[in-house]
Structure formats: C-alpha cells, structure tokens
Scaffold this active site. Structure first.
Site, PDB file in Angstrom:
ATOM      1  N   ASP A 159      56.464  39.615  45.057  1.00  0.00           N
ATOM      2  CA  ASP A 159      55.799  38.754  44.727  1.00  0.00           C
ATOM      3  C   ASP A 159      55.443  37.331  45.569  1.00  0.00           C
ATOM      4  O   ASP A 159      56.570  37.492  45.853  1.00  0.00           O
ATOM      5  CB  ASP A 159      56.502  37.958  43.246  1.00  0.00           C
ATOM      6  N   ARG A 167      22.938  39.445  38.563  1.00  0.00           N
ATOM      7  CA  ARG A 167      23.801  39.047  39.300  1.00  0.00           C
ATOM      8  C   ARG A 167      23.580  39.782  40.736  1.00  0.00           C
ATOM      9  O   ARG A 167      22.743  41.186  40.663  1.00  0.00           O
ATOM     10  CB  ARG A 167      25.265  40.376  38.934  1.00  0.00           C
ATOM     11  N   TYR A 204      40.366  29.531  37.122  1.00  0.00           N
ATOM     12  CA  TYR A 204      40.445  30.428  37.560  1.00  0.00           C
ATOM     13  C   TYR A 204      39.822  30.368  39.314  1.00  0.00           C
ATOM     14  O   TYR A 204      39.663  30.769  40.244  1.00  0.00           O
ATOM     15  CB  TYR A 204      39.565  31.285  37.407  1.00  0.00           C
ATOM     16  N   LYS A 248      40.176  30.026  43.452  1.00  0.00           N
ATOM     17  CA  LYS A 248      39.379  30.012  44.073  1.00  0.00           C
ATOM     18  C   LYS A 248      38.708  29.167  45.775  1.00  0.00           C
ATOM     19  O   LYS A 248      39.316  29.205  46.816  1.00  0.00           O
ATOM     20  CB  LYS A 248      37.891  31.156  44.273  1.00  0.00           C
ATOM     21  N   SER A 281      35.380  33.928  46.238  1.00  0.00           N
ATOM     22  CA  SER A 281      34.341  34.490  45.412  1.00  0.00           C
ATOM     23  C   SER A 281      32.671  33.890  45.011  1.00  0.00           C
ATOM     24  O   SER A 281      33.230  32.719  45.241  1.00  0.00           O
ATOM     25  CB  SER A 281      35.394  34.208  43.274  1.00  0.00           C
ATOM     26  N   ALA A 282      31.924  34.072  44.423  1.00  0.00           N
ATOM     27  CA  ALA A 282      30.750  33.677  44.434  1.00  0.00           C
ATOM     28  C   ALA A 282      30.924  32.548  43.320  1.00  0.00           C
ATOM     29  O   ALA A 282      30.085  32.205  43.123  1.00  0.00           O
ATOM     30  CB  ALA A 282      29.646  34.150  44.271  1.00  0.00           C
TER      31      ALA A 282
HETATM   32  N1  UFG Z   1      27.869  40.801  30.722  1.00  0.00           N
HETATM   33  C1  UFG Z   1      27.013  41.790  29.470  1.00  0.00           C
HETATM   34  N2  UFG Z   1      28.292  42.005  28.586  1.00  0.00           N
HETATM   35  C2  UFG Z   1      29.845  42.544  28.633  1.00  0.00           C
HETATM   36  C3  UFG Z   1      29.893  42.186  30.334  1.00  0.00           C
HETATM   37  C4  UFG Z   1      29.391  41.067  30.653  1.00  0.00           C
HETATM   38  O1  UFG Z   1      26.665  41.190  29.545  1.00  0.00           O
HETATM   39  O2  UFG Z   1      30.511  43.394  28.457  1.00  0.00           O
HETATM   40  C5  UFG Z   1      27.204  40.237  31.258  1.00  0.00           C
HETATM   41  C6  UFG Z   1      27.714  38.925  31.807  1.00  0.00           C
HETATM   42  O3  UFG Z   1      27.175  37.919  30.746  1.00  0.00           O
HETATM   43  C7  UFG Z   1      27.000  38.731  33.195  1.00  0.00           C
HETATM   44  C8  UFG Z   1      27.204  40.299  33.450  1.00  0.00           C
HETATM   45  O4  UFG Z   1      27.095  41.069  32.356  1.00  0.00           O
HETATM   46  O5  UFG Z   1      25.965  38.330  32.671  1.00  0.00           O
HETATM   47  C9  UFG Z   1      27.936  39.812  34.965  1.00  0.00           C
HETATM   48  O6  UFG Z   1      29.836  39.960  34.673  1.00  0.00           O
HETATM   49  P1  UFG Z   1      30.857  39.976  34.750  1.00  0.00           P
HETATM   50  O7  UFG Z   1      31.969  39.313  33.471  1.00  0.00           O
HETATM   51  O8  UFG Z   1      30.105  41.571  35.022  1.00  0.00           O
HETATM   52  O9  UFG Z   1      30.904  39.290  36.170  1.00  0.00           O
HETATM   53  P2  UFG Z   1      30.353  37.757  36.184  1.00  0.00           P
HETATM   54  O10 UFG Z   1      29.279  37.875  36.960  1.00  0.00           O
HETATM   55  O11 UFG Z   1      30.773  37.446  34.992  1.00  0.00           O
HETATM   56  O12 UFG Z   1      31.606  37.217  37.185  1.00  0.00           O
HETATM   57  C10 UFG Z   1      31.698  37.027  38.341  1.00  0.00           C
HETATM   58  C11 UFG Z   1      32.846  37.391  38.680  1.00  0.00           C
HETATM   59  C12 UFG Z   1      34.058  36.504  38.354  1.00  0.00           C
HETATM   60  C13 UFG Z   1      34.682  35.690  38.740  1.00  0.00           C
HETATM   61  C14 UFG Z   1      32.148  34.850  37.515  1.00  0.00           C
HETATM   62  C15 UFG Z   1      32.952  33.601  37.889  1.00  0.00           C
HETATM   63  O13 UFG Z   1      33.556  38.974  38.328  1.00  0.00           O
HETATM   64  O14 UFG Z   1      35.593  37.070  39.308  1.00  0.00           O
HETATM   65  O15 UFG Z   1      32.233  35.943  37.880  1.00  0.00           O
HETATM   66  O16 UFG Z   1      31.432  33.681  36.040  1.00  0.00           O
HETATM   67  F1  UFG Z   1      34.764  34.859  38.329  1.00  0.00           F
END
Ligand code: UFG
Length: 341
Positions: free
Chosen positions: A61, A234, A152, A156, A127-128
C-alpha cells in the site's frame, strides 16, 4: 548501458497494466506495485502473457510509508509513474476523507521516498477533470483549472500542485503531469483491459456489459445538451495510445530533455465524440444492436470537453493513432474474452 528502471504504482490496474507493457517493450525494466484493492491478478497475468515474462509485482500500500521506503531501497528506481489512487467520482462525494487520505497520502509518500534517495523522475496520472466546465474548447494546458466538482477531482488538482511545488523545492525531483481525457479500449491481444467492480460508472464498460447481456439497457444521460445531437461530447483516448504517452514522458525525463522541472501535457485525440456517436460506432464496428434509452442528465457531468493535444504532439513527440472503431472493437473483444464467449 544498463536498463533504466520504472516503478509503476497501481500497475496491476487498467491503465497501469497497459503502460507496463509499453514500457517493457520500449526497453525499460519495470517494477509493478499495487495493493490490489481495486483489481485482481487478471491484468497482471495478461501482461505476463503478452510479454512472456513475469515482472516483479510487489503487493503493498502506498499509504504505508515504511513499505514505500523499502520498495525504493530494494530497487534502483529511475522513474515512477504514479497511478495508485481511488477513482470513483460518486464514491468520492460520499466518502471524501477516504479519497483525500488515500490519494494524497500515497502520493506524498512517493515524493518523500524520492526525496530521501536524492531525487526521482515522477509522472503523475492526472485528469481532464481538472479543467471542469469550460466553454473555450478545445482545452490547452494553459486553460484555467476550475474548482473541482468532486473530491476525486480535487485530489487530482492537489497532487498536481504537490508535484509542482516539490519540483521547485527539492533538488533532483522532476515531474510531468499527464492530463488524460477519457481512456477507453483494451490491448489488441484482448489479454488486458478494464475490469470494473460492480456496476460500471463509465460509458464504454457499461456499453460492453450491456452488449454481452450483463446489463439490460444503457441509459444515455441527457439528450438535451447544447451539442449537435444533444448528448455530451468527450475526447475518448485509446488505452494503448495513452500508454505510449507515458513512455514518451519517461524518455523525455530520463534523456534530460525537459525544458522545465515540471511540465503538463494533455493526453487526448483532439476529436470530440458524442455519447450517441460512440454508441453508433460501437454498433457499426461490432455489427450488433445495443439496447439503450435516453435518461435524465447525470449530476456533475460537463456538457463537452476535448483536448488540444498540440503540446503533447510537438513537445512529447506523441500522437493518438488508433481510430475510435479500432478502440471499440478492442473493447468488445476484451469483454467477450472475459465473459468466455
Ligand atoms: N454516460 C452515459 N451513460 C452511462 C455512463 C456514462 O450516458 O451509463 C455518459 C456520461 O453522461 C458522459 C459520457 O458518457 O457524458 C462519459 O462518461 P464517463 O463516466 O465514461 O466519463 P466522464 O467523462 O464522466 O469521466 C471522466 C473520467 C473521470 C473524471 C470525470 C470527471 O473518466 O476520471 O471525467 O467528470 F473524473
């Protein structure tokens, strides 16, 4: 010349395992360290199979300072890539202390151990998310960081600051923060990939689990966003492309090419893809129909974000190469393999 040794913290996980493969293939020795809190040995075994060698896997850890010191004493570590962290955005909102303690504590131990050995080259997995909601797109490394929308995301930002300040203060420490956009996909061998525990939060694992029949229906969160088709946009970056950016970052540090002691790079494609476009591409390339429905917006989601990857392209000499179709085919091949289909 002896091989340089790179420590990959969190190296048994999704991103860490892909990075390990690319580092080893590029000629580095790799030591993997992981507390296995969010993964089993599937990816470690997959890495061993791909490379034909079992690299050292130290189960420990990073919050345990003595264990980190021992690791640095046992191996001559030229560079560290620090992935070991909790990553569930929603859980970080309900359990902030857990996130601050783990994500900051582990990174501070890496910094302290690096200091104690007289310096180290540190790549931090950022992360972005640090950019938050922004209307000036694409984002460059100079785009302002907005207040984090989750603990979270805040970890970062804070870890980036810890690295920046440590580079300034402590001789011999150099740092690169890589700001990932949305990492997706799997290794073309289908031997390593993403293995979410429980119900996936992220889009692509939810899609592949729906396609395989583990989930009934994908909910597309929001179709009333001010984007061309109403769904969020995205920058989806292939996991192997992403892994290669780490090799470029390590080489830049070890070859003494850094312009400054602390540098930041966006790791993305520069190509916005909407949720609907991604679903359509997945269906088309894998020749299947996905059960999906539109659902309300998910709290905390930004409308659109994508990278300006120019700095990484020009300075790091790295560029995303794989198409979204190749990436989605790889994600599907991985899902089928772990489902035994
Ligand atoms: N989405 C859906 N349905 C789902 C899951 C996601 O429509 O079941 C959409 C979300 O609304 C978003 C897109 O798919 O528009 C991408 O979602 P993700 O959860 O895959 O990714 P995020 O852009 O939300 O997450 C990213 C990174 C994280 C970070 C986050 C911050 O993966 O590490 O952005 O917002 F913290």
């Amino acid at each position: 010349m002896s091989k340089k040794c790179v420590l990959v913290s969190g190296g048994a996980g999704f991103i860490g395992s892909h990075v390990t493969v690319e580092l080893y293939n590029a000629g580095y020795d790799v030591v993997i360290a992981d507390n296995m809190s969010n993964c089993d040995e599937t990816c470690y075994n997959g890495v061993s199979q791909i490379l034909g060698v079992r690299l050292p896997l130290v189960k420990m850890d990073f919050c345990d300072r003595a264990a980190v010191d021992k690791l640095f004493a046992d191996y001559h570590i030229d560079a560290v890539i620090h992935f070991a962290a909790f990553k569930a955005v929603g859980e970080s909102v309900s359990e902030p202390a857990k996130y601050y303690e783990n994500n900051l504590g582990s990174f501070l131990n890496v910094i302290e151990a690096s200091r104690a050995q007289g310096g180290c080259n540190i790549v931090f997995s950022s992360s972005a998310t640090v950019y938050g909601e922004t209307d000036k797109l694409p984002v460059t490394e100079e785009s302002p960081r907005m207040p984090a929308t989750s603990p979270y995301g805040n970890t970062k930002q804070i870890c980036e600051d810890i690295l920046r300040d440590s580079v300034k203060a402590y001789a011999g420490i150099k740092g690169i923060a890589l700001r990932y956009f949305n990492p997706i996909g799997a290794h073309p061998s289908a031997l390593i990939g993403e293995l979410p525990r429980g119900v996936p939060n992220n889009l692509v694992p939810f899609i592949t689990q729906t396609a395989i029949g583990k989930r009934e229906c994908l909910s597309i969160f929001g179709n009333d966003y001010p984007t061309p088709d109403g769904t969020c946009q995205r920058d989806y970056i292939d996991i192997v492309d992403l892994a290669k950016a780490h090799v470029c970052a390590v080489a830049r540090m070890l070859d003494g090419k850094m312009a400054e002691g602390y540098e930041i790079f966006n790791v993305g494609t520069g190509r916005p893809v909407s949720v609907l476009e991604l679903v359509n591409a997945f269906e088309k390339v894998n020749k299947l129909k996905l059960n999906y429905k539109f659902a309300p917006r998910r709290a905390g989601d930004v409308t659109a974000i994508w990278a300006d990857p120019k700095k990484a392209n020009e300075v790091l000499g790295w560029k995303a190469e794989r198409s979204i179709e190749e990436t989605l085919a790889a994600a599907w091949a991985w899902e089928k393999r772990i489902a035994g289909k």
